[in-house]
Motif scaffolding. Structure first.
Motif, PDB file in Angstrom:
ATOM      1  N   ALA A  11     -41.317  -3.029  31.031  1.00 47.10           N
ATOM      2  CA  ALA A  11     -40.095  -2.947  31.839  1.00 47.10           C
ATOM      3  C   ALA A  11     -39.896  -4.250  32.610  1.00 47.10           C
ATOM      4  N   PHE A  12     -40.979  -4.749  33.192  1.00 51.62           N
ATOM      5  CA  PHE A  12     -40.926  -6.003  33.954  1.00 51.62           C
ATOM      6  C   PHE A  12     -40.436  -7.155  33.062  1.00 51.62           C
ATOM      7  N   ASP A  13     -41.034  -7.266  31.866  1.00 54.93           N
ATOM      8  CA  ASP A  13     -40.658  -8.344  30.940  1.00 54.93           C
ATOM      9  C   ASP A  13     -39.176  -8.245  30.560  1.00 54.93           C
ATOM     10  N   ALA A  14     -38.717  -7.010  30.300  1.00 54.11           N
ATOM     11  CA  ALA A  14     -37.313  -6.824  29.902  1.00 54.11           C
ATOM     12  C   ALA A  14     -36.374  -7.195  31.046  1.00 54.11           C
ATOM     13  N   ILE A  15     -36.795  -6.906  32.281  1.00 55.98           N
ATOM     14  CA  ILE A  15     -35.968  -7.255  33.446  1.00 55.98           C
ATOM     15  C   ILE A  15     -35.864  -8.773  33.583  1.00 55.98           C
ATOM     16  N   VAL A  16     -37.001  -9.452  33.472  1.00 56.99           N
ATOM     17  CA  VAL A  16     -37.002 -10.918  33.573  1.00 56.99           C
ATOM     18  C   VAL A  16     -36.075 -11.508  32.513  1.00 56.99           C
ATOM     19  N   LYS A  17     -36.197 -11.013  31.281  1.00 50.61           N
ATOM     20  CA  LYS A  17     -35.410 -11.540  30.162  1.00 50.61           C
ATOM     21  C   LYS A  17     -33.915 -11.280  30.383  1.00 50.61           C
ATOM     22  N   THR A  18     -33.575 -10.051  30.768  1.00 50.20           N
ATOM     23  CA  THR A  18     -32.157  -9.709  30.905  1.00 50.20           C
ATOM     24  C   THR A  18     -31.512 -10.426  32.096  1.00 50.20           C
ATOM     25  N   VAL A  19     -32.265 -10.547  33.198  1.00 51.57           N
ATOM     26  CA  VAL A  19     -31.733 -11.262  34.368  1.00 51.57           C
ATOM     27  C   VAL A  19     -31.476 -12.724  33.999  1.00 51.57           C
ATOM     28  N   ASP A  20     -32.430 -13.310  33.294  1.00 53.15           N
ATOM     29  CA  ASP A  20     -32.306 -14.710  32.879  1.00 53.15           C
ATOM     30  C   ASP A  20     -31.108 -14.882  31.944  1.00 53.15           C
ATOM     31  N   GLU A  21     -31.012 -14.014  30.949  1.00 49.62           N
ATOM     32  CA  GLU A  21     -29.932 -14.120  29.957  1.00 49.62           C
ATOM     33  C   GLU A  21     -28.554 -13.850  30.561  1.00 49.62           C
ATOM     34  N   SER A  22     -28.528 -13.001  31.585  1.00 53.35           N
ATOM     35  CA  SER A  22     -27.232 -12.645  32.182  1.00 53.35           C
ATOM     36  C   SER A  22     -26.792 -13.662  33.234  1.00 53.35           C
ATOM     37  N   GLY A  23     -27.573 -14.726  33.419  1.00 53.93           N
ATOM     38  CA  GLY A  23     -27.209 -15.755  34.386  1.00 53.93           C
ATOM     39  C   GLY A  23     -27.275 -15.262  35.827  1.00 53.93           C
ATOM     40  N   LEU A  24     -28.165 -14.290  36.093  1.00 59.12           N
ATOM     41  CA  LEU A  24     -28.245 -13.707  37.438  1.00 59.12           C
ATOM     42  C   LEU A  24     -29.395 -14.292  38.262  1.00 59.12           C
ATOM     43  N   THR A  25     -30.103 -15.245  37.649  1.00 62.03           N
ATOM     44  CA  THR A  25     -31.313 -15.764  38.288  1.00 62.03           C
ATOM     45  C   THR A  25     -31.122 -16.166  39.744  1.00 62.03           C
ATOM     46  N   SER A  26     -29.974 -16.797  40.049  1.00 58.69           N
ATOM     47  CA  SER A  26     -29.777 -17.304  41.409  1.00 58.69           C
ATOM     48  C   SER A  26     -29.533 -16.192  42.426  1.00 58.69           C
ATOM     49  N   GLN A  27     -29.284 -14.975  41.948  1.00 54.37           N
ATOM     50  CA  GLN A  27     -28.995 -13.886  42.885  1.00 54.37           C
ATOM     51  C   GLN A  27     -30.116 -12.861  42.999  1.00 54.37           C
ATOM     52  N   VAL A  28     -31.058 -12.889  42.055  1.00 55.59           N
ATOM     53  CA  VAL A  28     -32.007 -11.782  41.960  1.00 55.59           C
ATOM     54  C   VAL A  28     -33.440 -12.186  42.317  1.00 55.59           C
ATOM     55  N   VAL A  29     -34.074 -11.371  43.151  1.00 57.34           N
ATOM     56  CA  VAL A  29     -35.501 -11.487  43.422  1.00 57.34           C
ATOM     57  C   VAL A  29     -36.206 -10.391  42.633  1.00 57.34           C
ATOM     58  N   ILE A  30     -37.187 -10.768  41.822  1.00 58.68           N
ATOM     59  CA  ILE A  30     -37.939  -9.770  41.059  1.00 58.68           C
ATOM     60  C   ILE A  30     -39.333  -9.677  41.668  1.00 58.68           C
ATOM     61  N   ARG A  31     -39.737  -8.456  42.011  1.00 61.81           N
ATOM     62  CA  ARG A  31     -41.039  -8.285  42.663  1.00 61.81           C
ATOM     63  C   ARG A  31     -41.848  -7.194  41.983  1.00 61.81           C
ATOM     64  N   GLN A  32     -43.151  -7.287  42.170  1.00 60.89           N
ATOM     65  CA  GLN A  32     -44.043  -6.221  41.715  1.00 60.89           C
ATOM     66  C   GLN A  32     -44.644  -5.574  42.943  1.00 60.89           C
ATOM     67  N   THR A  33     -44.836  -4.273  42.877  1.00 60.18           N
ATOM     68  CA  THR A  33     -45.537  -3.616  43.972  1.00 60.18           C
ATOM     69  C   THR A  33     -46.529  -2.628  43.385  1.00 60.18           C
ATOM     70  N   GLY A  34     -47.224  -1.898  44.251  1.00 60.65           N
ATOM     71  CA  GLY A  34     -48.174  -0.894  43.756  1.00 60.65           C
ATOM     72  C   GLY A  34     -47.437   0.389  43.415  1.00 60.65           C
ATOM     73  N   CYS A  35     -48.121   1.501  43.600  1.00 62.05           N
ATOM     74  CA  CYS A  35     -47.548   2.802  43.278  1.00 62.05           C
ATOM     75  C   CYS A  35     -46.475   3.184  44.292  1.00 62.05           C
ATOM     76  N   MET A  36     -45.329   3.687  43.805  1.00 61.62           N
ATOM     77  CA  MET A  36     -44.264   4.122  44.712  1.00 61.62           C
ATOM     78  C   MET A  36     -44.326   5.631  44.967  1.00 61.62           C
ATOM     79  N   GLY A  37     -45.371   6.262  44.461  1.00 60.44           N
ATOM     80  CA  GLY A  37     -45.536   7.686  44.708  1.00 60.44           C
ATOM     81  C   GLY A  37     -44.885   8.601  43.694  1.00 60.44           C
ATOM     82  N   LEU A  38     -44.209   8.010  42.709  1.00 58.57           N
ATOM     83  CA  LEU A  38     -43.535   8.830  41.693  1.00 58.57           C
ATOM     84  C   LEU A  38     -44.287   8.737  40.362  1.00 58.57           C
ATOM     85  N   CYS A  39     -45.600   8.978  40.451  1.00 59.69           N
ATOM     86  CA  CYS A  39     -46.473   8.765  39.288  1.00 59.69           C
ATOM     87  C   CYS A  39     -46.063   9.564  38.053  1.00 59.69           C
TER      88      CYS A  39
END
Lengths: 180, 131
Positions: free
Chosen positions: B48-76
């Motif tokens: 999912a992370f890789d697809a987000i990076v690729k799609t954000v890059d391809e859609s020219g959204l790089t300058s607007q988007v921060v992509i972050r990783q975190t731990g568990c959000m509790g919705l395991c």
């Protein structure tokens, strides 16, 4: 359940960062019939009783889910190692950090595949915060050996929260797999 | 492809500088956060992370988007989970996000400002989510 070695490694690194580590070293080596790996950190560390609890699937010290009683990171790894005939060692002390070292037999039928190592190293570098991550691979049989530091990558491409920076870092890490 | 050196990496970044001008977190208004705890990793959060990076890059959204990783959000139970926070849209946590759904989130939620209905697991309230 995790699939590849890289899943276990990313999980351990995430544990290290959650334990407040400022330096984490993750290494993989394929040599002498062993798929060996280690995650060494200088995080909060655990005492003996805490190490024992961390390997119990029905326990967690994480602050992410108060009220829940599962922590499957280390138990997943131990289960996979037991199944495949591997060995592990967890050495930890309060205030010093935690070292997790383990190996699988390279030819074991139950040994997990290595997985996407450059992608895993990248993920290990993409968490928030100011920390150093040293990623090392040593696979003499493949002719592949390298060590990469998060600080060097950040210095070259900027923060890894930017899609273009992440893509460049990804290309860099993948190229390290090339045989000289 | 030969091994890239850090100098070559720096040079590549310089070449891309035009479209990477606003690279710092400041000024970026869209946050995409991927859960990378044990549960996320086991369920394929990396894809999912890789697809987000690729799609954000391809859609020219790089300058607007921060992509972050975190731990568990509790919705395991519905990993991989992805949280999107942006102006003009309710903060939303999506679950069961594979590579295709991740690309859909970037295109629909971020570009199209439309919720990706069947994957919403928290915020907004269930009674406004279309079945």
């Amino acid at each position: 359940m995790h699939y590849a070695l890289t899943d276990y490694l990313l999980d351990l690194v995430q544990n290290s960062l959650e334990a407040g580590a400022s330096v984490v070293r993750v290494s993989v080596s394929e040599a002498d019939g062993r798929l060996e790996a280690a995650v060494l950190d200088n995080g909060s560390g655990m005492d003996g009783a805490e190490v024992a609890r961390a390997t119990d699937p029905f326990h967690t010290d994480g602050n992410k889910h108060p009220g829940r009683k599962v922590g499957l990171g280390l138990p997943f790894l131990i289960q996979a190692l037991e199944q495949a005939g591997g060995r592990w060692d967890i050495s930890s002390a309060r205030g010093r950090g935690t070292d997790v070292r383990f190996w699988f037999p390279l030819d074991g039928v139950d040994t997990p595949p290595v997985g996407d190592l450059p992608g895993c190293f990248l993920s290990c570098m993409c968490f928030d915060g100011d920390y150093e991550l040293v990623a090392a691979r040593h696979s003499p049989d493949r002719g592949s050996s390298y060590e990469v530091r998060r600080s060097d990558i950040l210095d070259a491409v900027g923060p890894l929260s930017d899609a273009a920076s992440i893509a460049l870092a990804d290309a860099f890490l993948r190229s390290q797999e090339e045989v000289e | 492809m030969a091994k890239m050196t850090l100098d070559q990496l720096r040079k590549l970044r310089e070449e891309k500088k035009g479209d990477m001008a606003r690279r710092e977190t400041e000024g970026k208004t869209i946050q995409i956060i991927v859960g990378m705890g044990t549960c996320g990793i086991a369920a394929g959060a990396k894809a999912a992370f890789d697809a987000i990076v690729k799609t954000v890059d391809e859609s020219g959204l790089t300058s607007q988007v921060v992509i972050r990783q975190t731990g568990c959000m509790g919705l395991c139970h519905v990993e991989p989970t992805v949280e999107v926070v942006m102006p003009g849209m309710p903060a939303t946590i999506y679950g069961r996000v594979d590579a295709d759904v991740a690309a859909e989130i970037v295109k629909k939620h971020i570009v199209g400002k439309t919720l990706v209905d069947k994957h919403i697991y928290d915020r907004p309230a269930v009674d406004i989510v279309k079945k």
